[in-house]
Scaffold this motif. Structure first.
Motif, short mmCIF file in Angstrom:
data_model
loop_
_atom_site.label_atom_id
_atom_site.label_comp_id
_atom_site.label_asym_id
_atom_site.label_seq_id
_atom_site.Cartn_x
_atom_site.Cartn_y
_atom_site.Cartn_z
N SER A 511 0.83 -1.21 0.00
CA SER A 511 0.00 0.00 0.00
C SER A 511 0.87 1.25 0.00
O SER A 511 0.60 2.22 -0.72
CB SER A 511 -0.93 0.00 1.22
OG SER A 511 -2.01 -0.90 1.03
N ALA A 512 1.93 1.24 0.80
CA ALA A 512 2.83 2.40 0.83
C ALA A 512 3.52 2.58 -0.52
O ALA A 512 3.70 3.72 -0.99
CB ALA A 512 3.86 2.22 1.94
N ASP A 513 3.90 1.46 -1.18
CA ASP A 513 4.54 1.54 -2.49
C ASP A 513 3.60 2.15 -3.53
O ASP A 513 4.03 2.92 -4.40
CB ASP A 513 4.96 0.14 -2.95
CG ASP A 513 5.98 -0.50 -2.03
OD1 ASP A 513 6.72 0.24 -1.36
OD2 ASP A 513 6.03 -1.74 -1.98
N ALA A 514 2.31 1.78 -3.47
CA ALA A 514 1.33 2.32 -4.42
C ALA A 514 1.11 3.81 -4.19
O ALA A 514 1.10 4.61 -5.14
CB ALA A 514 0.02 1.56 -4.31
N GLU A 515 0.96 4.20 -2.94
CA GLU A 515 0.68 5.61 -2.64
C GLU A 515 1.90 6.50 -2.87
O GLU A 515 1.76 7.72 -2.99
CB GLU A 515 0.20 5.71 -1.19
CG GLU A 515 -1.17 5.07 -0.99
CD GLU A 515 -1.52 4.85 0.47
OE1 GLU A 515 -0.77 5.37 1.34
OE2 GLU A 515 -2.53 4.16 0.74
N VAL A 522 0.22 14.12 -9.09
CA VAL A 522 -0.44 12.84 -9.36
C VAL A 522 -1.20 12.43 -8.10
O VAL A 522 -0.67 12.51 -6.99
CB VAL A 522 0.59 11.77 -9.74
CG1 VAL A 522 -0.09 10.41 -9.90
CG2 VAL A 522 1.33 12.16 -11.01
N THR A 523 -2.45 11.98 -8.24
CA THR A 523 -3.27 11.57 -7.11
C THR A 523 -4.02 10.29 -7.42
O THR A 523 -4.16 9.90 -8.58
CB THR A 523 -4.30 12.66 -6.74
OG1 THR A 523 -5.19 12.84 -7.86
CG2 THR A 523 -3.62 13.98 -6.41
N GLY A 524 -4.52 9.65 -6.38
CA GLY A 524 -5.48 8.56 -6.54
C GLY A 524 -4.89 7.17 -6.65
O GLY A 524 -5.64 6.19 -6.62
N PHE A 525 -3.55 7.02 -6.79
CA PHE A 525 -3.00 5.67 -6.90
C PHE A 525 -3.10 4.96 -5.56
O PHE A 525 -2.89 5.54 -4.49
CB PHE A 525 -1.54 5.71 -7.36
CG PHE A 525 -1.41 5.85 -8.86
CD1 PHE A 525 -1.71 4.79 -9.69
CD2 PHE A 525 -1.00 7.05 -9.43
CE1 PHE A 525 -1.59 4.90 -11.07
CE2 PHE A 525 -0.88 7.19 -10.80
CZ PHE A 525 -1.18 6.11 -11.62
N MET A 526 -3.41 3.66 -5.61
CA MET A 526 -3.63 2.85 -4.42
C MET A 526 -3.35 1.39 -4.76
O MET A 526 -3.20 1.01 -5.93
CB MET A 526 -5.09 2.98 -3.95
CG MET A 526 -6.09 2.54 -5.03
SD MET A 526 -7.83 2.61 -4.54
CE MET A 526 -7.90 1.29 -3.35
N GLN A 527 -3.26 0.57 -3.74
CA GLN A 527 -3.24 -0.87 -3.96
C GLN A 527 -4.68 -1.32 -4.26
O GLN A 527 -5.64 -0.75 -3.75
CB GLN A 527 -2.72 -1.59 -2.71
CG GLN A 527 -2.56 -3.08 -2.90
CD GLN A 527 -1.86 -3.78 -1.74
OE1 GLN A 527 -1.39 -4.89 -1.87
NE2 GLN A 527 -1.78 -3.11 -0.59
N LEU A 705 -1.56 -2.59 -8.92
CA LEU A 705 -1.81 -1.16 -8.79
C LEU A 705 -3.25 -0.84 -9.19
O LEU A 705 -3.84 -1.50 -10.05
CB LEU A 705 -0.83 -0.39 -9.69
CG LEU A 705 -0.72 1.12 -9.52
CD1 LEU A 705 -0.19 1.47 -8.14
CD2 LEU A 705 0.21 1.68 -10.60
N ALA A 706 -3.84 0.18 -8.56
CA ALA A 706 -5.17 0.67 -8.95
C ALA A 706 -5.17 2.19 -8.76
O ALA A 706 -4.23 2.78 -8.20
CB ALA A 706 -6.26 0.02 -8.11
#
Length: 708
Positions: A511-515, A522-527, A705-706
């Motif tokens: 989760s930390a890697d995705a964020e 850039v915004t909104g990236f998440m696991q 990634l999402a």
């Protein structure tokens, strides 16, 4: 003359070995060229060979296995050294990395207990339980001698120095420490000894004093004899008689001995002349096998004999006819299609009509046409949950069965047709548009009481926005899902082709890697989340009408011993509308679900965990296969948006969902989806593992990634 061992020799005046005619004579009759070595020198070399070949060695090797029972290799000339580990264990069971190499980590079952093994003298093994993840390595010891060192495969030897299975052992695991400290390998000495033997064995006959081994094939092999035909002639020492080779004596003459007058030739001539004469010459007699006695031929005219008054009458039924008095020739029956004048046509036409979007009406009510319109919900009924993969039927809005929609229908639908590949922040993503859905019981008709899955592009009565399309309490028009399994670069999670998936990280780290991508505007990236995966599962089910994704779409990378590139050919078999590797290769963590003693908590619209009140059935009962699914909604959640089992079974055959589920009674368990590279039929789009907590990392565990 003296004898030593199996060698007969004599000494000359200088003490050198000499055979009677200049060659050493072996006890079995073989001979070798005299090397000029003394007897003491020869005996010394023989003793060194015997010492090297008989030196015992104890070596630790391993075998990678994928089943609870089976067998491991026992090299030629070796025996398994049993009870070599703590508490008399025959072997140690450890995990392997992505390349199939043993790791300094004991294998455990899903409950966290160490898996042990029993090893038979023939190499057969039995594990105490299934490990949480296959494959694993069976580490064991063998005993052999220098003569058979070359039979031990070097790539199966754990190391050249004494091996420690666990380099650093937790203070609360003395069992592993004791097991590790019990392992000793003498492989370095074995390699040195093998080198001495190989070097000595490679020398020629001269270096061995002209002596050859008693097993030398030249002492007993078949070979072409020298020319010796003369010895088999008559009167010689090894004569062969005519009878022995199936021949007649040189003076043998049938004419002279048995038919002195030539009578046989005369009889044969008479027989030939007699056979060639005609039937008349034989008095009108023909042979019993003459074809004229039995061949087929046209009968003479005889139709009258089959008439009603004949001697051989044929009935109408015998020739497929009916009697002329059969009642079917004259009875009353329904007429063929024909026209009538309709006097009340205006009244009928007055009842016909259509809706604003062109659908037909009869007497003011909607009349189903047997197909969907793009503005209608797509409705799919689970007609039978006792069939492998489920028996699914499409129905219209009146819940009447209709034909399955075509591929073109889905390709042009405002939901399925808008799923598309995009590039965001240089990452390969797939856009999933918003949808409204529900799972409800069919109210009436043929499928009354059966569950129906419904999805629409627009909000309609009874349908709600899918849980994946809420973020921070606000509705979403879409989310983006990683096209490929996640990889890692520069501390940031990514979705790119041609790379290996990132593994061996906890769900929190992923989760930390995705964020970490959310920088520089850039915004909104998440696991990826449980709800996002549920939305993709919902779309797949309504388009394909099955929960057997391996059979419908492709097996995927589920039958191998290691992970592969995120877009490898077998990984790419497990794809849906541009998303690659949805099952197989590596597991993927998914946020947004937590299991507490089997009770399910899911994200609400603000990403806060909500207790659904639903408990997974048959906890800690090994792998299970869902038959029916939980429904019902509460404040902030709708169970019908996901695929949590309401009932499940141990057998794969006859299960609605053909993908395995595994949940346990532990607390704070999180979710893994898809299944990995070595699980065979278990992985699939709905495969789920809920027995691991958030602190665990493994070489089988990856992510995706999402973005919202």
């Amino acid at each position: 003359m003296s004898i030593t061992g199996n060698i007969i020799y004599r000494r000359d005046s200088a003490g050198k070995v000499e055979a009677p005619d200049g060659a050493l004579l072996m006890a079995d009759g073989a001979r070798a060229v005299d090397s000029g070595l003394t007897v003491d020198e020869i005996a010394g070399q023989s003793a060194r060979i015997e010492t090297l070949e008989n030196t015992p060695y104890e070596i630790e090797i391993f075998a990678v296995v994928g089943t609870r029972t089976g067998s491991v290799a026992v090299p030629a000339g070796a025996v398994i050294a049993r009870e070599q580990y703590s508490w008399g264990q025959d072997c140690i069971i450890v995990t392997v990395d992505a390349e199939g190499q043993p790791q300094a980590e004991a294998a455990e079952n899903v409950a966290g207990d160490i898996v042990t093994g029993v090893l038979g003298a023939d190499g057969s093994y039995t594990l105490s339980d299934d490990p949480a993840f296959y494959p694993v390595a069976v580490v064991y010891q063998i005993r052999t001698t220098g003569a058979f060192l070359n039979q031990v495969p070097l790539d199966a030897v754990l190391g050249l120095d004494p091996v420690r299975i666990v380099d650093t052992v937790d203070s609360d695991r003395p069992d592993l420490a004791a097991s590790a400290n019990s392992v000793r390998v003498a492989h370095a000495a074995a390699v040195t000894a093998q080198g001495d033997i190989d070097s000595h064995s490679g020398q020629g006959d001269d270096a061995h004093g002209g002596i050859v081994a008693s097993t030398d094939p030249r002492l007993s092999n078949a070979r072409t004899p020298t020319n010796h035909a003369a010895s088999h002639a008559a009167g010689q020492g090894d004569a062969i008689t005519p009878v022995a080779i199936g021949a007649a004596a040189a003076g043998h003459n049938h004419d002279a001995a048995y038919d002195t007058k030539g009578a046989a030739a005369g009889v044969q001539s008479n027989l030939t002349a007699h056979t060639e004469q005609t039937t008349a010459a034989h008095g009108g007699i023909v042979a019993s096998n003459d074809p004229r006695l039995s061949n087929a031929r046209n009968p003479t005219l005889h139709a009258a004999s089959h008439g009603s008054g004949g001697g051989d009458p044929v009935t109408p039924a015998a020739i497929g006819a009916v009697a002329n008095n059969d009642p079917r020739l004259s009875d009353a029956r329904a007429p063929t299609v024909h026209s009538h004048i309709i006097t009340d046509l205006p009244s009928i036409l007055g009842k016909l009509g259509e809706t604003a979007d062109g659908r037909p009406l009869w007497n003011g009510m909607y009349w189903p046409t047997g197909r969907f319109n793009s503005s209608d919900p797509v409705n799919l009924v689970l007609a039978n949950s006792e069939v492998s993969g489920g028996d699914w039927r499409y129905v219209d809005n009146g819940f009447n069965e209709i034909d399955p929609p075509s591929k073109e229908f889905f390709d042009n639908h405002p939901v399925w047709g808008q799923i598309e590949d995009v590039i965001i922040d240089e990452q390969h993503m797939v856009r999933i548009p918003n949808a409204f859905c529900a799972v409800q019981p069919v109210p009436t008709g043929l499928f009354a009481g059966k569950p129906v899955w419904r999805l629409s592009a627009t909000e309609q009565l009874g349908l709600t926005r899918h849980s994946a399309f809420w973020w921070g309490g606000n509705p979403l028009n879409q989310f983006w899902f990683g096209k490929y399994a996640a990889s890692l670069s520069g501390g940031k999670l990514q979705s790119l082709p041609g790379v290996m998936p990132a593994v061996s990280r906890t769900i929190v780290q992923f989760s930390a890697d995705a964020e970490a991508r959310n920088v520089g505007g850039v915004t909104g990236f998440m696991q990826n989340s449980y709800h996002q995966n549920s939305a993709i599962q919902f779309l797949y089910l309504l388009e394909n009408a099955t929960m057997d994704s391996q059979a419908k779409t492709g097996r995927g990378r589920v039958d191998t011993s290691s992970a592969a590139l995120v877009d490898a050919p077998d990984v790419a078999q497990a794809a849906y509308r541009g998303i690659i590797g949805l099952w197989g290769n590596v597991w993927r963590w998914a946020v947004g679900m937590q299991i507490e003693a089997g009770r399910v908590w899911v994200w609400g619209s603000n990403q806060q965990l909500i207790d659904t009140g639903h408990t997974i059935p048959n906890l800690a009962a090994a792998w299970r296969y869902p038959k029916t699914f939980a429904t019902g909604a509460g404040t902030g959640f709708d169970l019908g948006h996901g695929f949590l089992a309401a009932a499940n079974q141990a057998a794969l055959a006859g299960a609605t969902c053909q993908d395995g589920h595994y949940f346990t009674t532990g607390t704070a368990r999180v979710l893994l989806l898809g299944g990995p590279w070595a699980y065979g039929s278990l992985p699939g789009l709905w495969c789920a593992l809920g027995s691991i907590d958030a602190t665990y990392a493994h070489s089988l565990f990856g992510s995706r990634l999402a973005k919202v």
